[in-house]
Scaffold this active site. Sequence first.
Site, PDB file in Angstrom:
ATOM      1  N   PRO A  12       0.830  -1.189   0.000  1.00 38.19           N
ATOM      2  CA  PRO A  12       0.000   0.000   0.000  1.00 38.19           C
ATOM      3  C   PRO A  12       0.870   1.247   0.000  1.00 38.19           C
ATOM      4  O   PRO A  12       1.793   1.366   0.790  1.00 38.19           O
ATOM      5  CB  PRO A  12      -0.799  -0.106   1.300  1.00 38.19           C
ATOM      6  CG  PRO A  12      -0.435  -1.403   1.898  1.00 38.19           C
ATOM      7  CD  PRO A  12       0.856  -1.810   1.319  1.00 38.19           C
ATOM      8  N   GLU A  13       0.543   2.161  -0.889  1.00 34.73           N
ATOM      9  CA  GLU A  13       1.215   3.452  -0.944  1.00 34.73           C
ATOM     10  C   GLU A  13       0.232   4.482  -0.379  1.00 34.73           C
ATOM     11  O   GLU A  13      -0.811   4.121   0.160  1.00 34.73           O
ATOM     12  CB  GLU A  13       1.615   3.773  -2.386  1.00 34.73           C
ATOM     13  CG  GLU A  13       2.427   2.647  -3.025  1.00 34.73           C
ATOM     14  CD  GLU A  13       2.858   2.923  -4.450  1.00 34.73           C
ATOM     15  OE1 GLU A  13       3.027   4.103  -4.793  1.00 34.73           O
ATOM     16  OE2 GLU A  13       3.019   1.963  -5.218  1.00 34.73           O
ATOM     17  N   ARG A  69       3.591 -11.683   4.071  1.00 32.24           N
ATOM     18  CA  ARG A  69       5.059 -11.679   4.071  1.00 32.24           C
ATOM     19  C   ARG A  69       5.698 -11.271   5.391  1.00 32.24           C
ATOM     20  O   ARG A  69       6.939 -11.226   5.485  1.00 32.24           O
ATOM     21  CB  ARG A  69       5.579 -10.807   2.929  1.00 32.24           C
ATOM     22  CG  ARG A  69       5.527 -11.542   1.607  1.00 32.24           C
ATOM     23  CD  ARG A  69       5.903 -10.665   0.437  1.00 32.24           C
ATOM     24  NE  ARG A  69       7.336 -10.454   0.362  1.00 32.24           N
ATOM     25  CZ  ARG A  69       7.913  -9.733  -0.600  1.00 32.24           C
ATOM     26  NH1 ARG A  69       7.179  -9.174  -1.527  1.00 32.24           N
ATOM     27  NH2 ARG A  69       9.197  -9.586  -0.622  1.00 32.24           N
TER      28      ARG A  69
END
Length: 276
Positions: free
Chosen positions: A2-3, A112
């Site tokens: 997410p940016e 992750r």
Amino acid sequence: MPELPEVETIVRDVRPHVTGRRIRGLRYWNWERTFATHPPAELDAALAGRRIEGVGRRAKRILFRLDDERLLVMSLRMTGQLTFRAKPLAPTAFTRFILALDRGEVRFDDARKFGRVWLYTPAEWAAESAKLGPEPLEMSEEEFVRHLSLRKGMLKALLLDQKFLAGVGNIYADEALWRAGLHPRKRAETLRRPEKERLYEAVRHVLEAGIRNRGTSIDDYVGGTGEQGSHQSFLEAYGRTGEPCRRCGAEIRRIVSGQRGTHYCPKCQPAPRGRG
DNA sequence: CGTTGAACCTGTTTGC
DNA sequence: TGCAAACAGGTTCAAC
């Protein structure tokens, strides 16, 4: 993953559900390293009984302001998801923790395991925040041009540098450079005034479009209530290797720049002269 | 000080 | 088909 636009979407989604809620505690966790400042049992003790006074964003971080003035800060890194659930939902192998509220729960999933959560005093958070550059959506063109004029190096790496601009990541960096017609390996110190203005407009435009479309869902990203965004349908460069540029028809090319996959149009974004 | 590379992790896609 | 390598939205830290 997410940016800025994705994190902003999550914050807006979650805010109305959690503002004013009382935290019961940490109900579940399965990966100690997610907890960057306090081990989970300590975090649970620190959070239990606190009220959430507000939710905000700084760069790609999500901030929960608590009634003891401390800040619960989360970073989703590549694959993190933060969602509000009105009803309890059984944790999966990817659920890193669940924050139980007096109504509903906040859930942090992360395949992750790069995502992190911190609990900061105001002074600690101020010190962390000071390491990040300005928010691109809160900058004037003058400020941007001045800030950019102090920097050198390849534009792609510069846009990814969180000390230059806070919140731009790989997708929106490629999109902004495509829109501005600037090659990712062009160097900042070679830009002339009109190019700097174009980059300012492009960065803001792509971030605002991303927010309007509730973020880019390519793999894992979902908004704060679990639905996908739609900005993936509007990407011009990122992930379009071999497809025609929608401005000139040339094939979008992929290179590695700033150690990241980088997508650009060889015709609209001409290569810089000299070594590059 | 600036740049580069490795590390952190797992799942999925690509290429031989 | 099978398997290994490459690749993925981020950030930090050591090395040069």
